[in-house]
Design an enzyme around this catalytic site. Structure first.
Site, PDB file in Angstrom:
ATOM      1  N   ASN A   1       0.828  -1.215   0.000  1.00  0.00           N
ATOM      2  CA  ASN A   1       0.000   0.000   0.000  1.00  0.00           C
ATOM      3  C   ASN A   1       0.854   1.253   0.000  1.00  0.00           C
ATOM      4  O   ASN A   1       0.712   2.137   0.830  1.00  0.00           O
ATOM      5  CB  ASN A   1      -0.969  -0.005   1.192  1.00  0.00           C
ATOM      6  CG  ASN A   1      -0.252  -0.040   2.522  1.00  0.00           C
ATOM      7  OD1 ASN A   1       0.891  -0.469   2.606  1.00  0.00           O
ATOM      8  ND2 ASN A   1      -0.916   0.420   3.560  1.00  0.00           N
TER       9      ASN A   1
ATOM     10  N   ASP B   1      -6.974  -7.344  -1.189  1.00  0.00           N
ATOM     11  CA  ASP B   1      -7.491  -6.051  -0.760  1.00  0.00           C
ATOM     12  C   ASP B   1      -8.994  -5.943  -0.985  1.00  0.00           C
ATOM     13  O   ASP B   1      -9.598  -4.918  -0.716  1.00  0.00           O
ATOM     14  CB  ASP B   1      -6.767  -4.926  -1.499  1.00  0.00           C
ATOM     15  CG  ASP B   1      -6.694  -5.196  -2.989  1.00  0.00           C
ATOM     16  OD1 ASP B   1      -5.686  -5.759  -3.434  1.00  0.00           O
ATOM     17  OD2 ASP B   1      -7.661  -4.866  -3.692  1.00  0.00           O
TER      18      ASP B   1
ATOM     19  N   ASP C   1       4.072  -5.271  12.214  1.00  0.00           N
ATOM     20  CA  ASP C   1       3.209  -4.310  11.515  1.00  0.00           C
ATOM     21  C   ASP C   1       3.808  -2.902  11.611  1.00  0.00           C
ATOM     22  O   ASP C   1       3.112  -1.924  11.887  1.00  0.00           O
ATOM     23  CB  ASP C   1       1.770  -4.341  12.057  1.00  0.00           C
ATOM     24  CG  ASP C   1       0.795  -3.600  11.137  1.00  0.00           C
ATOM     25  OD1 ASP C   1       1.216  -3.147  10.056  1.00  0.00           O
ATOM     26  OD2 ASP C   1      -0.384  -3.463  11.510  1.00  0.00           O
TER      27      ASP C   1
END
Lengths: 331, 433
Positions: B98, B156, B309
């Site tokens: 992204n 996605d 993350d």
């Protein structure tokens, strides 16, 4: 006699305050206040109320002090009430309204507040569409802050003025108190429910499930879907306005259907005690929140609440500005 | 290339069922692990690392990192992220697509991998997007991305309910043997939410997202996987309900795996109290019951991997009201110490279980040969000092991001030496540059 009113006010205030301060340096949340703080605020408000009622409203308690109303969301009644309270106390009050989004002009909300701080203001009254904004700003500035409503979170002075109004009516009794309507989007509910829990009230809420905050029972609230069942035996009913400006409209089917289920109508009022107090934080939407017959009945304390908004806010402003403890300069 | 001998460490190899923890020496030559044995005698070794009392393992594999490059080099670059990774003992990382532009074609995949080789100091892998521009409308060129070296495909579409396209996409990925990863969060249920829905959000007056935001997507996906059984990975799961669904799916034999972040292991939604924007993260920190369910899932093997993350942001993006603040926590440099302190020091996982979730399991999911410490294998190795307690200081981060709720926290475990492809890149906790 009349000329001495300010002098007498000072004497009465001194007596009522007896050297006390609020336990907080900012008024951000009812959570932070103690029962002693409520007592202090209510007794000072009584003095201020008598003073204002005598007609000579202006005194010089806060002469030379600056109050800035920093409102980043639309408000008429709260802003003018804070402004009038400040002016009655002799302070210079200015109003600054920003856009609702802090980033719109590229400046952060924090930087705007620091600018006002650097102007040597003595009190910042903050209204913001974002929950927590006054709390976050309080860490950045030296000036004491009053939360005048932050998102869905809290609006402490509004709760205080209603509690003061109820006290005038019922004394210090622990009341059975019913909220009706949109608790989810209401910051007034957020402050009141905390305040009444501290005061030991028995609290109920009648609303459709879509307008009830998650885990609201942890505030000590008993939830009802049917207002008729909730009305039994209550001393006070607060109708919460449906916050349509916060997109609450989609949480109910139609206003018509909502009012059929939850509007305070004369028929419903027969289920409550005869002397039940009817409350609303305004602006009232007639026939939707409350029927006109009920709104104009002697049970309704809405106008009293507006009247009491001044003395409560005078007490808050005076106490915070003259607090003998000061915040440490954070920068 | 220099030879390296790591002496007397506790070598942890979760893949070695018989002897997963043993005191041994590790000899590295020509970028490979040449020998693992006790009391190795290699007198002409160039570099000798004394690992007595320390843990020697495969370098960590972090399968969820936001590199921010291309597009947001002000937040992070491949250069800075890989240095943060090295300090954290991470020798292989998987970048998320992204970015701006989105990694949705072979050229973008090659850009990230090439940049990783030239400017990175650890192994940089990348995932590609399932649809063009992550718009959830048209399939991206998945075969070409695979050929260019993409390790995984990010589904996605999971956030929206376009089930028809998703089912086709699963079949398309199945054709090319591309494992799929998804961020299970239903966009419609999430709506304006900025944190978990519960007592904390009610107290703060903030909009919360319910548990079903996540579990609904997982349940829906599991139904599709019954028809299209292709390897599928759920990333950063947060709720008790999600753990239960995946546990049952694994029992049923569906080809699923999952991970959770280190911050969801360490914190619950009360970290957001006082409008602490540093605890604002996507998916949100959940309730204490959910946190405990994650720990249970780690113990019983439902949760295969632990991720950082890593999501660097500018400070100003956290220096705003909670609802307006950016979501994310930087994590490459704190992944190991936080995980070790929470899971090993507190005796929740054994050393082999723990290292499996940080090395061999994620490597297997992303089909990489990293994450192993075996003779003949590539020498990606970390030596961890786990004895000394130390304090996390965000100002020492090599990452450009400073957005962490763990600043000042006392932890155990720090990478002392890190070796990537046989090169020593961290020595005594410092980058060698």
């Amino acid at each position: 006699m009349k000329r001495n009113a300010p002098l007498q006010l000072l004497a009465n205030l001194k007596k009522a305050r007896s050297g006390k301060n609020l336990s907080v340096l900012d008024l951000l949340s009812i959570d932070d206040l103690s029962l002693g703080d409520f007592e202090l605020l209510f007794s000072l408000s009584e003095v201020f109320k008598k003073f204002v009622k005598r007609g000579e409203k202006k005194c010089e308690l806060l002469k030379g002090k600056t109050i800035i109303n920093f409102f980043n969301e639309n408000s008429t009644r709260t802003r003018s009430s804070f402004e009038l309270a400040g002016k009655h106390l002799g302070a210079d009050v200015i109003n600054i309204s920003g856009s609702s989004s802090s980033g719109r002009k590229g400046e952060t909300l924090g930087d705007s507040a620091r600018t006002l701080d650097a102007l040597n203001s003595d009190l910042l009254v903050i209204r913001d569409a974002n929950a927590g904004a006054p709390f976050q700003l309080s860490k950045l500035v030296r000036t004491p802050i009053v939360n005048a409503g932050d998102g869905w979170h809290e609006h402490p002075t509004q709760a205080l003025l209603e509690a003061f109004t109820l006290r005038e009516r019922f004394g210090q009794r622990k009341l059975k108190y019913l909220f009706v309507g949109d608790a989810l989007h209401s910051r007034v509910f957020g402050s009141q429910v905390r305040l009444y829990k501290k005061l030991g009230y028995e609290i109920r809420l009648a609303a459709p499930e879509t307008l009830i905050p998650k885990n609201v029972e942890k505030f000590g609230v008993k939830v009802f879907y049917e207002i008729e069942k909730a009305l039994e035996g209550v001393d006070a009913i607060h109708a919460i306005r449906l916050q349509t400006e916060r997109a609450a409209g989609k949480f109910i089917a139609t206003g018509r259907e909502y009012s059929k289920n939850y509007c305070l109508s004369p028929a419903r009022m027969t289920l409550a005690k005869k002397d039940v107090a009817v409350l609303h934080a305004g602006p009232v939407i007639r026939e939707f929140d409350i029927r006109t017959e009920v709104l104009e009945s002697p049970n309704c304390l809405v106008q009293k609440m507006v009247e009491n908004s001044l003395p409560i806010r005078m007490a808050v402003e005076w106490l915070l500005i003259t607090n003998s403890k000061k915040k440490i300069k954070p920068w | 290339m220099k030879t390296i001998l790591i002496k007397n460490g506790h070598v942890v190899n979760p893949l070695n069922r018989r002897d997963p923890v043993r005191v041994a020496d590790v000899f590295i030559r020509d970028g490979k692990i040449s020998k693992i044995a006790a009391n190795l005698d290699r007198p002409s070794t160039d570099i000798i690392v004394n690992a007595r009392g320390k843990i020697v393992s495969a370098g960590l594999v972090d399968m969820h990192v936001h590199l921010r490059e291309p597009g947001r080099e002000d937040k992070e670059t491949i250069r800075t992220a890989t240095r943060a990774a090295a300090i954290g003992g991470v020798t292989t990382l998987l970048g998320m697509p992204n970015t701006s532009p989105v990694i949705d074609n072979q050229t973008a995949v090659k850009f990230v991998l090439e940049k990783g080789r030239r400017e990175g100091i650890v192994n940089v892998l990348t995932a590609g997007s399932l649809t063009k521009k992550m718009e959830g409308e048209e399939l991206a060129e998945i075969w070409e991305m695979r050929e260019a070296g993409a390790s995984m495909i990010i589904d996605d579409c999971a956030e929206t309910s376009g089930m028809g396209l998703r089912r086709l996409a699963l079949k398309y990925c199945q054709t090319f043997g591309m494992p799929i990863l998804t961020h299970p969060e239903d966009a419609d249920l999430k709506a304006d939410a900025v944190m978990n829905e519960g007592w904390t959000s009610t107290r703060l007056g903030l909009v919360g997202s319910p548990d079903s935001t996540e579990s609904l997507v997982i349940a829906r996906t599991l139904e599709l996987l019954r028809e299209v059984p292709t390897p599928y990975h759920f990333t950063h799961i947060t709720t008790a309900r999600s753990v239960k669904l995946i546990r049952e799916a694994k029992k049923e034999g569906l080809p699923v795996s999952c991970d959770c972040t280190i911050h969801h292991i360490c914190l619950n939604d009360e970290a957001c109290l006082n409008y602490n924007t540093l605890a604002k993260v996507d998916p949100p920190l959940r309730s204490e019951d959910d946190r405990l369910a994650l720990i249970e899932g780690l113990k019983d093997g439902t949760i295969d991997a632990i991720i950082s993350d890593h999501a660097p942001h500018l400070l100003v993006e956290k220096f705003v009201p909670f609802a307006e603040a950016a979501s994310g926590i930087v994590g490459l440099e704190t992944l190991f110490p936080l995980a070790f302190t929470e899971l090993v020091v507190k005796k929740i996982l054994t050393l082999p279980e723990f290292f499996a979730k940080l090395t061999s399991n994620p490597a297997e999911i992303i089909r990489s040969n990293a994450g192993q410490i075996e003779e003949g294998g590539i020498a990606d190795i970390a030596v961890f000092d786990t004895q000394k307690e130390w304090k996390i200081d965000k100002n020492n981060f090599k990452s450009k991001g400073r957005n962490t709720p763990f600043d000042g926290k006392k932890v155990f475990g720090r990478a002392a030496e890190v070796i990537v492809g046989g090169e020593l890149i961290v020595q005594k906790g410092e980058l060698l540059e």
